[in-house]
Design an enzyme around this catalytic site. Structure first.
Site, PDB file in Angstrom:
ATOM      1  N   LYS A 163       1.068  -1.079   0.222  1.00 62.96           N
ATOM      2  CA  LYS A 163       0.072  -0.440   0.223  1.00 62.96           C
ATOM      3  C   LYS A 163       0.621   1.326   0.173  1.00 62.96           C
ATOM      4  O   LYS A 163       0.554   2.362  -0.846  1.00 62.96           O
ATOM      5  CB  LYS A 163      -1.045   0.143   0.922  1.00 62.96           C
ATOM      6  CG  LYS A 163      -1.778   1.098   1.290  1.00 62.96           C
ATOM      7  CD  LYS A 163      -2.866   1.051   0.401  1.00 62.96           C
ATOM      8  CE  LYS A 163      -3.662   2.283   0.450  1.00 62.96           C
ATOM      9  NZ  LYS A 163      -4.591   2.705  -0.514  1.00 62.96           N
ATOM     10  N   GLN A 166       1.918   1.865  -3.343  1.00 61.66           N
ATOM     11  CA  GLN A 166       1.295   2.388  -4.147  1.00 61.66           C
ATOM     12  C   GLN A 166       0.446   3.980  -3.932  1.00 61.66           C
ATOM     13  O   GLN A 166       0.905   4.815  -5.048  1.00 61.66           O
ATOM     14  CB  GLN A 166      -0.412   1.685  -4.669  1.00 61.66           C
ATOM     15  CG  GLN A 166      -0.685   0.419  -4.346  1.00 61.66           C
ATOM     16  CD  GLN A 166      -1.435  -0.511  -3.716  1.00 61.66           C
ATOM     17  OE1 GLN A 166      -2.420  -0.160  -3.100  1.00 61.66           O
ATOM     18  NE2 GLN A 166      -1.369  -1.538  -4.844  1.00 61.66           N
ATOM     19  N   ARG A 171       3.473   6.171  -5.538  1.00 62.43           N
ATOM     20  CA  ARG A 171       3.139   5.902  -7.021  1.00 62.43           C
ATOM     21  C   ARG A 171       2.715   7.483  -7.067  1.00 62.43           C
ATOM     22  O   ARG A 171       2.576   7.568  -8.290  1.00 62.43           O
ATOM     23  CB  ARG A 171       3.311   4.967  -7.598  1.00 62.43           C
ATOM     24  CG  ARG A 171       4.150   3.993  -7.859  1.00 62.43           C
ATOM     25  CD  ARG A 171       5.997   4.332  -8.823  1.00 62.43           C
ATOM     26  NE  ARG A 171       6.737   3.745  -8.614  1.00 62.43           N
ATOM     27  CZ  ARG A 171       7.784   3.804  -8.873  1.00 62.43           C
ATOM     28  NH1 ARG A 171       7.612   3.801 -10.169  1.00 62.43           N
ATOM     29  NH2 ARG A 171       8.618   2.468  -9.362  1.00 62.43           N
ATOM     30  N   CYS A 193       4.364  21.418  10.306  1.00 62.94           N
ATOM     31  CA  CYS A 193       4.433  21.776   8.499  1.00 62.94           C
ATOM     32  C   CYS A 193       4.178  23.227   8.501  1.00 62.94           C
ATOM     33  O   CYS A 193       4.750  24.091   8.004  1.00 62.94           O
ATOM     34  CB  CYS A 193       3.930  20.896   7.944  1.00 62.94           C
ATOM     35  SG  CYS A 193       4.497  19.265   7.283  1.00 62.94           S
ATOM     36  N   LEU A 209      -0.220  10.659   9.698  1.00 64.66           N
ATOM     37  CA  LEU A 209      -1.232  11.888   9.029  1.00 64.66           C
ATOM     38  C   LEU A 209      -2.219  11.028   8.557  1.00 64.66           C
ATOM     39  O   LEU A 209      -2.629  10.196   8.164  1.00 64.66           O
ATOM     40  CB  LEU A 209      -0.143  11.940   7.785  1.00 64.66           C
ATOM     41  CG  LEU A 209       1.327  12.635   7.497  1.00 64.66           C
ATOM     42  CD1 LEU A 209       1.911  12.989   6.754  1.00 64.66           C
ATOM     43  CD2 LEU A 209       0.110  14.550   8.205  1.00 64.66           C
ATOM     44  N   GLY A 259       0.604  20.804   1.287  1.00 60.62           N
ATOM     45  CA  GLY A 259       0.351  18.775   2.242  1.00 60.62           C
ATOM     46  C   GLY A 259       0.367  18.170   1.493  1.00 60.62           C
ATOM     47  O   GLY A 259       0.499  17.407   2.524  1.00 60.62           O
ATOM     48  N   GLY A 260      -0.073  18.358   0.131  1.00 57.62           N
ATOM     49  CA  GLY A 260      -0.746  16.723  -0.328  1.00 57.62           C
ATOM     50  C   GLY A 260      -1.162  17.434  -1.492  1.00 57.62           C
ATOM     51  O   GLY A 260      -1.408  18.157  -0.992  1.00 57.62           O
ATOM     52  N   ALA A 290      -4.176  16.177  -2.319  1.00 55.88           N
ATOM     53  CA  ALA A 290      -5.956  16.838  -1.750  1.00 55.88           C
ATOM     54  C   ALA A 290      -5.802  17.681  -1.600  1.00 55.88           C
ATOM     55  O   ALA A 290      -7.205  18.318  -1.905  1.00 55.88           O
ATOM     56  CB  ALA A 290      -6.282  15.220  -0.919  1.00 55.88           C
TER      57      ALA A 290
END
Length: 400
Positions: free
Chosen positions: A52, A55, A58, A158, A271, A318-319, A321
């Site tokens: 996971k 995955q 990537r 962060c 997270l 932060g990402g 999303a």
């Protein structure tokens, strides 16, 4: 002119100026396959947790991440035994101090003053603990004098880049109230990739893919610094930004959504899936609270921004999303988030310095808006926001 800022404080608007800004990444770059190779060396990549994590690795949308470690030869990555906290701190004390000093030197060079004129240091890191603090280590590396006042923030994660801006501003205002100059060197540095062995071990121990931390697929290493002056401390160098207003809040009932705690072989990062939803939802109310200050005091020479569309955004990446949700929620264009997206895609999330790196890239872009809102998030969960006005454009003649 009497004004009220977003924190409800009345009084004359003092000048706060960012007069130098710089960032530094380490030389090595990890690509997604770098984590695959380390994982395959020690673990069954079909094990549910490892599978996971790889995955996710990537699918982050990050092409490469800077690291202080060579992915092909670093002993931390390839030796059989797990590293210890002592090992990780030793790397920080060398590589982290180097990165911090390089970022600081860039900011100081742009500021143009003498080292003896620096009055304060405000610093943060999440990835190194111990006494004396890294603020003193960097101050000594730079050759700052013993009378420089130091503040080191811990536990801000962060959000650290924006937190040191807030604290530096309040230190500068205190100096103004005492009729003293303030020339504050602020820096944030993180060395997070050294923790990848701990992250892989944690993933290997998980039996459910829902419990996987994504830290090993997200974080990179880097440092950023700025010089902030009050009116009495401002010198001949034209400023880059005027810092107009700032705010901070803790989002209720979110303390367990992101954590970073030491263990025998590294730091255990958490997270949760709720981080993106909680942080993004906190932006509109804080933005709405701060915007009237910007509007209502236009007559005092402050920026006159009417909506989110009237500003450039230095958003902490932060990402994927978080970036996409903020863009949709606030109705932002690709151009308004171009610096955030570029940093995320090409350098990943370096935690505390990242929003400052975005700001550094944003101010060098051609055709940007006069007004900028900078936003960061961190453990707590906390949100930090600041409004800035550009003072002049700068050609991008630096390299990482």
């Amino acid at each position: 002119m009497a004004i009220t800022n977003s924190n409800g404080t009345n009084g004359a608007q003092p000048g706060l100026w960012i007069t130098g800004l710089g960032h530094q990444y380490p030389a090595y770059l990890w690509r997604p396959e770098s984590i695959d190779e380390v994982a395959a060396r020690f673990y069954d990549i079909e094990q549910v947790g490892i599978k996971k994590l790889l995955q996710i690795n990537r699918a982050t949308g990050i092409d490469q991440r800077p690291s202080v470690m060579d992915p092909n030869s670093s002993p931390i990555l390839h030796r059989p035994e797990m590293p210890t906290i002592t090992d990780l701190n030793a790397i920080w004390h060398k590589a982290g101090v180097d990165l911090s000093a390089q970022a600081c030197r860039k900011a100081l060079k742009e500021w143009g003053g003498a080292l003896s004129d620096i009055t304060h240091i405000v610093a943060c890191t999440t990835t190194c603990y111990g006494n004396p603090g890294v603020d003193l280590l960097v101050a000594e590396r730079l050759g700052l004098g013993p009378d420089v006042e130091r503040v080191l923030l811990a536990g801000v994660g962060c959000a650290g880049g924006m937190a040191i801006m807030r604290v530096a501003a309040e230190v500068a205002l205190a100096a103004t109230a005492r009729q003293r100059p303030a020339r504050i060197l602020a820096f944030a540095c993180e060395v997070a990739t050294t923790n990848v062995r701990q992250e892989l071990a944690d993933a290997a121990a998980r039996t459910s893919p829902e419990d996987i931390s994504i830290a090993a697929a997200l974080f990179s290493d880097g440092a950023a610094a700025f010089v902030l002056c009050n009116d009495a401390g401002k010198q001949n160098t034209p400023p880059l930004f005027q810092l107009m207003d700032w705010n901070h809040a803790t989002i209720p009932n979110t303390m367990q959504e992101t954590t970073w705690a030491p263990g025998p072989t590294g730091y255990l990062s958490v997270l949760t899936r709720n981080v993106a939803t909680a942080t993004v939802a906190a932006i509109p109310p804080m933005f709405a609270k701060m915007l009237p200050f910007i509007r209502d005091n236009a007559a005092a020479g402050l920026p006159h921004a009417a909506t989110a569309a009237d500003l450039d955004w230095a958003l902490h990446p932060g990402g994927k999303a978080i970036i996409n949700k903020v863009q949709e929620l606030m109705g932002l264009t690709e151009a308004q988030l171009s610096a955030t997206k570029q940093v995320y895609k090409t350098r990943g999330n370096s935690s505390s310095p990242t929003v400052l790196i975005v700001l550094d890239m944003l101010r060098k872009a051609k055709g940007g808006k006069d007004d900028v809102v900078a936003v960061g998030f961190g453990p707590g969960l906390t949100i930090e926001m600041a409004f800035l006005r550009r003072c002049h454009s700068v050609d991008d003649d630096d390299s990482d």
